[in-house]
Design a protein around this motif. Structure first.
Motif, PDB file in Angstrom:
ATOM      1  N   GLY A 143       0.824  -1.204   0.000  1.00 26.89           N
ATOM      2  CA  GLY A 143       0.000   0.000   0.000  1.00 26.89           C
ATOM      3  C   GLY A 143       0.854   1.248   0.000  1.00 26.89           C
ATOM      4  O   GLY A 143       0.589   2.208  -0.731  1.00 26.89           O
ATOM      5  N   ALA A 144       1.907   1.255   0.833  1.00 24.49           N
ATOM      6  CA  ALA A 144       2.772   2.430   0.911  1.00 24.49           C
ATOM      7  C   ALA A 144       3.360   2.741  -0.449  1.00 24.49           C
ATOM      8  O   ALA A 144       3.396   3.903  -0.881  1.00 24.49           O
ATOM      9  N   VAL A 145       3.815   1.690  -1.156  1.00 22.89           N
ATOM     10  CA  VAL A 145       4.389   1.908  -2.485  1.00 22.89           C
ATOM     11  C   VAL A 145       3.330   2.466  -3.432  1.00 22.89           C
ATOM     12  O   VAL A 145       3.552   3.434  -4.162  1.00 22.89           O
ATOM     13  N   GLY A 146       2.113   1.851  -3.395  1.00 23.47           N
ATOM     14  CA  GLY A 146       1.042   2.303  -4.284  1.00 23.47           C
ATOM     15  C   GLY A 146       0.690   3.750  -4.046  1.00 23.47           C
ATOM     16  O   GLY A 146       0.612   4.545  -4.982  1.00 23.47           O
ATOM     17  N   PHE A 147       0.482   4.118  -2.779  1.00 17.88           N
ATOM     18  CA  PHE A 147       0.099   5.501  -2.489  1.00 17.88           C
ATOM     19  C   PHE A 147       1.243   6.459  -2.766  1.00 17.88           C
ATOM     20  O   PHE A 147       1.029   7.593  -3.194  1.00 17.88           O
ATOM     21  N   GLY A 148       2.483   6.002  -2.500  1.00 19.79           N
ATOM     22  CA  GLY A 148       3.632   6.848  -2.801  1.00 19.79           C
ATOM     23  C   GLY A 148       3.682   7.178  -4.275  1.00 19.79           C
ATOM     24  O   GLY A 148       3.871   8.331  -4.661  1.00 19.79           O
ATOM     25  N   LEU A 149       3.471   6.164  -5.116  1.00 17.99           N
ATOM     26  CA  LEU A 149       3.504   6.382  -6.559  1.00 17.99           C
ATOM     27  C   LEU A 149       2.362   7.294  -6.992  1.00 17.99           C
ATOM     28  O   LEU A 149       2.557   8.260  -7.744  1.00 17.99           O
ATOM     29  N   LEU A 316      -1.002   0.090  -8.619  1.00 15.57           N
ATOM     30  CA  LEU A 316      -2.203   0.817  -8.182  1.00 15.57           C
ATOM     31  C   LEU A 316      -2.701   1.842  -9.200  1.00 15.57           C
ATOM     32  O   LEU A 316      -3.884   1.840  -9.538  1.00 15.57           O
ATOM     33  N   PRO A 317      -1.824   2.718  -9.725  1.00 15.43           N
ATOM     34  CA  PRO A 317      -2.332   3.678 -10.717  1.00 15.43           C
ATOM     35  C   PRO A 317      -2.946   2.982 -11.925  1.00 15.43           C
ATOM     36  O   PRO A 317      -3.992   3.412 -12.420  1.00 15.43           O
ATOM     37  N   LEU A 318      -2.307   1.879 -12.354  1.00 19.45           N
ATOM     38  CA  LEU A 318      -2.851   1.130 -13.488  1.00 19.45           C
ATOM     39  C   LEU A 318      -4.235   0.584 -13.143  1.00 19.45           C
ATOM     40  O   LEU A 318      -5.168   0.650 -13.952  1.00 19.45           O
ATOM     41  N   LEU A 319      -4.342   0.050 -11.920  1.00 17.17           N
ATOM     42  CA  LEU A 319      -5.615  -0.520 -11.475  1.00 17.17           C
ATOM     43  C   LEU A 319      -6.719   0.526 -11.545  1.00 17.17           C
ATOM     44  O   LEU A 319      -7.806   0.276 -12.073  1.00 17.17           O
ATOM     45  N   LEU A 320      -6.421   1.725 -11.032  1.00 18.29           N
ATOM     46  CA  LEU A 320      -7.436   2.781 -11.010  1.00 18.29           C
ATOM     47  C   LEU A 320      -7.761   3.247 -12.423  1.00 18.29           C
ATOM     48  O   LEU A 320      -8.931   3.444 -12.768  1.00 18.29           O
ATOM     49  N   ALA A 321      -6.706   3.428 -13.248  1.00 17.72           N
ATOM     50  CA  ALA A 321      -6.950   3.877 -14.620  1.00 17.72           C
ATOM     51  C   ALA A 321      -7.787   2.846 -15.361  1.00 17.72           C
ATOM     52  O   ALA A 321      -8.769   3.188 -16.040  1.00 17.72           O
ATOM     53  N   GLY A 323      -9.820   0.709 -14.083  1.00 22.70           N
ATOM     54  CA  GLY A 323     -11.173   0.743 -13.538  1.00 22.70           C
ATOM     55  C   GLY A 323     -11.992   1.868 -14.143  1.00 22.70           C
ATOM     56  O   GLY A 323     -13.146   1.675 -14.535  1.00 22.70           O
ATOM     57  N   ALA A 324     -11.379   3.055 -14.246  1.00 21.72           N
ATOM     58  CA  ALA A 324     -12.098   4.203 -14.800  1.00 21.72           C
ATOM     59  C   ALA A 324     -12.473   3.937 -16.251  1.00 21.72           C
ATOM     60  O   ALA A 324     -13.601   4.200 -16.683  1.00 21.72           O
ATOM     61  N   ILE A 325     -11.513   3.377 -17.025  1.00 19.10           N
ATOM     62  CA  ILE A 325     -11.793   3.116 -18.440  1.00 19.10           C
ATOM     63  C   ILE A 325     -12.879   2.044 -18.569  1.00 19.10           C
ATOM     64  O   ILE A 325     -13.830   2.186 -19.343  1.00 19.10           O
ATOM     65  N   ALA A 326     -12.739   0.965 -17.761  1.00 18.20           N
ATOM     66  CA  ALA A 326     -13.736  -0.103 -17.823  1.00 18.20           C
ATOM     67  C   ALA A 326     -15.114   0.449 -17.484  1.00 18.20           C
ATOM     68  O   ALA A 326     -16.104   0.151 -18.175  1.00 18.20           O
ATOM     69  N   GLY A 327     -15.192   1.286 -16.432  1.00 22.33           N
ATOM     70  CA  GLY A 327     -16.473   1.875 -16.055  1.00 22.33           C
ATOM     71  C   GLY A 327     -17.074   2.669 -17.207  1.00 22.33           C
ATOM     72  O   GLY A 327     -18.251   2.519 -17.541  1.00 22.33           O
ATOM     73  N   ALA A 328     -16.221   3.503 -17.844  1.00 31.04           N
ATOM     74  CA  ALA A 328     -16.708   4.332 -18.946  1.00 31.04           C
ATOM     75  C   ALA A 328     -17.213   3.457 -20.083  1.00 31.04           C
ATOM     76  O   ALA A 328     -18.270   3.727 -20.673  1.00 31.04           O
ATOM     77  N   LEU A 329     -16.469   2.354 -20.387  1.00 34.86           N
ATOM     78  CA  LEU A 329     -16.873   1.473 -21.481  1.00 34.86           C
ATOM     79  C   LEU A 329     -18.213   0.802 -21.184  1.00 34.86           C
ATOM     80  O   LEU A 329     -19.096   0.741 -22.034  1.00 34.86           O
TER      81      LEU A 329
END
Lengths: 588, 336
Positions: A143-149, A316-321, A323-329
């Protein structure tokens, strides 16, 4: 009182009623305030993002593609069965509880305007649980790495935008000369002095830099041809940042990694800048945003890969991106009606308009950012200077000591003077007497700096006073001069406290309207200010005007979008200051 | 260990790529220069037919929506021009900014007053008066106030004079015995001045009311109280006709409700009033400001903009021609 009863045996008895009552009273006070603020923010967010018109299907889609993966990521990072169980119970139980309670209130008592139980669930249960899980998750390495990035990505982009905004006003040509003739040679000399251990080169750095800066100002109009803005930013900001990133990595990971860490973001930024120029976007800002995001990200990734721990967090950033794209699709494919948020890209990049759907805040955002940047520098310099002098250099006794105490009382009183009065002062002193112009950015910045000066002075004084005298005496005993003591002992110790005070004061300055009205700041401008002496508008001015417009769409949607924008910028500003403060705390 | 062959290729590639980068850089630099006056020349602004420069406008909050709508279109059409507008109230704009020479235009919802004329003259600021549009000052009550549909001008004066009626039945016998709660324009506002001139005359305005520059506040106050009364410009009522009830005004010829039609036909008396803007003659000497003034006068007959978007009565062709003539004379005087 029971404790003072002389006839009582042993310890006697103490009534606990008062203690319990006090505890619950203070609990009630904090709940009341926080709930009221929370309700306000929830409604502003609903208005700004048009969530009242979001269909449950739309909410569900994004909940599943964006929020659920994030929660799973946090749970994976926390890796704690107990937390997982509790989170699931809270999310599931909360769903039932909110649905039942909400329906019951609507059916039995009063209908709740512009809310449905799905939204209530998101705000009351999902958001706090997610925040809690993010906190727990950040404790784990992944988590620390994900949030740091994530923080470096968001922070870098924000910094790039802010620097780009400042260059709208500050002359990039002077900066180009100043950097090339002053900053670069000075830094070069200093570095050379450090590496070769030549004190002469190090001491020469400052005068060389000053000569260069002076030369830059004089040569500004003499030189006829300059590189384009894009090249200037590339040369003066992107290249040095990339070089600094490469240097940081070079020590530990060797030249290849260093070249990659510096070179890849630099290449991306250059390509992005030229592409943006071709597409008609503001190329310098794109370049700055990519460079200032890319280099810290690359350094961080390199460091994490080097450490070899929590590598999964980098996803993490990839996961969120994704997710956003999948949601939009999904929303697009199923034809789910999406809400039409007031706060969108065009709101942030367009000028104000008489039609609510076309109204934008861009000129006012630029105005506010520029003013607040100047206020931060001015009030910090003036505030720290005054408080250091009052605390460290004035005598505590005798007639001068009395004078100091009178000054102190007056400064404390100045903090309570209504802001309109500072506006009048600014109008008379800066706009008319000094001729800085009515309603210009520089007049506004000076006026707001004076407005918050008492707060910054008082808090900086408190911080300096709380530095233990033992430290000063110790420094004196080592033979340090008063200047050395102040510089090496007092200021580093007091810096976190000084920064806290400045943060609070800046928050007040960015939201002020009354002094701006008095100094004649424009209600509405249609172009971003292009110099410190052009008329400008600030976010609170524009929001206040919209609140008075006859159309309901302005008073609800557009105003809410403006408020959210103001809050985001405020949070960004405070976040930066808090990071600086934490760094200062760690340093001391 | 890397073989010497690898090293060779690497060397050549490096040299080649360096040369390529340098070449590209030189090309890039050649195409990426700017002169010392800043900007890449993309927006122009220096061209012969391009006008540019700032336009500063302050004044009435009533005229503000109209003027800012015109400015928005003008700014879109002329990218070099940088207009800004402040909503200061008619009087505030004259005394603090216009008559001290700091703004190019001042909007007003009533004609300039003698003391302001004097101040302008003392500072050597000359100006002309242009009619911007016609407003129907609207008196509103709560939509639940069924007892009242119209008031005569005398009754209106009883409610708002300096020694006002305290309860509704003092105004007319059939009205309920309930206290009147008043919401009106603040005394820096031209709306306040005009209301005194049209209704109260020498009787003076009461100070027993909620005074504000924000129409929204008046509307909120009246909407929340069945026995409240308020007045403001027509635009707010035009955009929110269901929120409040507008009263008909009886000036002796029977009650007339405010609307774009009754105001432009002259039936809605005495509360329909002209709105003004005052350009400074010295500023009209600058080409971009003269152009903006012409553009503004042209737009005063634009029904979509003046009536549709803002909610005022557009000027007639005749008025517009007169104003344009007045403006051209002033521009000629200024530009010599």
């Amino acid at each position: 009182m029971a404790t003072e009863n002389p006839n009582a045996d042993g310890f006697g008895e103490v009534s606990r009623v008062r203690g319990i009552a006090f505890e619950y009273l203070s609990f009630g006070a904090s709940v009341f305030g926080l709930v009221a603020l929370g309700v306000l923010l929830v409604y502003v967010a609903i208005d700004a993002f048009d969530l009242a018109n979001a269909s449950p299907e739309w909410l569900l889609t994004y909940f599943l593609t964006l929020v659920v993966p994030f929660i799973v990521f946090c749970l994976y990072s926390a890796n704690d069965r107990d937390v997982t169980r509790r989170a699931l119970v809270a999310l599931g139980g909360g769903l039932v509880a909110v649905a039942v309670l909400f329906s019951a209130i609507e059916a039995l008592l009063v209908p709740i305007p512009r809310l449905n139980w799905q939204l209530a669930y998101l705000f009351v249960v999902a958001a706090p649980v997610t925040a809690y899980l993010a906190y727990v998750g950040s404790g784990g390495r992944v988590g620390a790495v994900g949030f740091g990035l994530l923080g470096r990505l968001v922070g870098g982009a924000a910094l790039g935008l802010a620097v780009g905004t400042l260059f709208l006003v500050f002359d990039s040509l002077v900066w180009f000369l100043a950097y090339t003739l002053g900053v670069l040679p000075a830094v070069g000399l200093y570095a050379f002095g450090r590496v070769r251990e030549s004190p002469r080169a190090r001491t020469a750095a400052t005068p060389v830099g000053l000569v260069g800066l002076t030369a830059a100002v004089f040569l500004r109009d003499v030189i006829a041809t300059y590189p384009s803005d894009l090249i200037i930013y590339l040369w003066t900001i992107a290249v040095p940042v990339a070089a600094a990133g490469a240097l940081l990595v070079a020590d530990r990971r060797g030249r290849v990694a260093a070249a990659a860490v510096g070179g890849v973001p630099l290449a991306a930024a250059t390509a992005g800048g030229f592409l943006a120029a071709g597409a008609g976007l503001p190329a310098p800002t794109v370049l700055l945003a990519i460079a200032l995001t890319g280099v810290p990200t690359a350094v961080y990734v390199s460091r994490v890969v080097d450490g070899g721990e929590g590598l999964a967090g980098l996803g993490l950033p990839l996961l969120l991106a994704a997710g956003a794209i999948a949601g939009a699709l999904i929303v697009e494919a199923l034809g789910v009606p999406a809400p039409n948020p007031w706060l969108d890209a065009s709101f942030l990049s367009e000028a104000p308009s008489r039609t609510p759907s076309e109204a934008g805040l861009y000129p006012a955002i630029v105005g506010s950012v520029i003013i607040i940047a100047m206020v931060a520098v001015l009030s910090f310099a003036l505030g720290v200077g005054t408080s250091v002098f009052l605390e460290e250099y004035t005598p505590g006794t005798g007639p001068l000591g009395t004078l100091t105490r009178i000054l102190q009382v007056n400064i404390a009183n100045l903090a309570a003077v209504p802001s309109v009065v500072y506006g009048l002062l600014g109008l008379g002193l800066f706009a008319n007497l000094l001729g800085l112009g009515i309603g210009t950015a520089v007049t506004a910045a000076l006026t707001l700096s004076l407005l918050i000066l008492p707060i910054t002075i008082i808090s900086a004084q408190e911080a300096i006073r709380s530095v233990p005298d033992d430290l000063r005496r110790g420094s004196d005993a080592m033979g340090a001069t008063r200047w050395q003591t102040t510089k090496n002992v007092v200021l580093p110790e007091a810096m976190p406290g000084i920064l806290t005070g400045t943060i609070l004061a800046l928050g007040r300055a960015i939201g002020e309207t009354a002094p701006l009205i008095m100094i004649g700041a424009a209600t509405t401008v249609f172009r971003a200010p292009d110099s410190l002496f052009s008329r400008f508008s600030a976010m609170p001015m524009q929001i206040y005007t919209w609140a008075g417009f006859p159309q309901a769409d302005f008073r609800y949607g557009v105003v809410a979008a403006g408020v959210i924008t103001l809050l985001i910028i405020l949070v960004g500003m405070n976040g930066t200051a808090i990071l600086l403060r934490n760094r200062a705390e760690r340093g001391s | 260990m890397a073989s010497s062959h690898d090293a060779d290729t690497a060397g050549i590639t490096r040299r080649k790529s360096l040369a390529a980068i340098a070449g590209a850089g030189a090309l890039g630099l050649a195409g990426c220069t700017q002169s010392s006056d800043g900007g890449d020349g993309s927006d122009g602004g220096d061209g012969d037919d391009e006008i540019s420069g700032p336009i500063n406008i302050a004044g009435s909050s009533t005229v503000f929506p109209l003027m800012s709508a015109v400015m928005e279109d003008f700014a879109e059409e002329y990218p070099g021009v940088d207009p800004d507008i402040s909503s200061t109230g008619s009087g505030g704009g004259f005394s603090n900014f216009f008559c001290t020479g700091d703004t190019d235009f001042n909007n007003a919802s009533r004609p300039i007053q003698p003391e302001e004329e004097e101040l302008c003259a003392d500072n050597g600021v000359e100006y002309i008066e242009l009619i911007a549009a016609t407003d129907a000052l609207t008196v509103v009550v709560n939509p639940d106030a069924d007892f009242v549909d119209s008031l005569t001008t005398d009754e209106l004066a009883q409610i708002w004079k300096s020694d006002p009626a305290q309860t509704w039945d003092e105004v007319r016998d059939e009205f309920p015995n309930e206290e009147i709660n008043r919401f009106g324009a603040a005394d820096t506002s031209g709306t306040y001045d005009y209301f005194i001139e049209a209704i109260l005359e020498e009787e003076g305005h009461t100070s027993d009311y909620q005074a504000t520059e924000q129409d929204n506040t008046i509307a909120q106050g009246v909407a929340g109280d069945p026995y409240a009364i308020g007045y403001f410009g027509f635009a707010y009522y035009f955009q929110n006709p269901d929120q409040l009830k507008a009263l008909g005004i009886d000036d002796g010829d029977g009650p007339v409700k405010p609307s774009l039609e009754t105001a432009s036909s002259g039936e809605y008396t005495p509360l329909s009033r002209p709105l003004f803007t005052y350009p400074s003659i010295e500023s009209l000497g600058e080409e971009h400001i003269a152009e903006f003034a012409r553009y503004f006068v042209e737009q005063t007959t634009n029904e979509d903009l003046v009536a549709g978007d803002v909610g005022y009565v557009p000027a007639t062709e005749e008025t517009q021609e007169e104003q344009m003539q007045k403006l051209e004379d002033a521009i000629e005087q200024a530009q010599g």
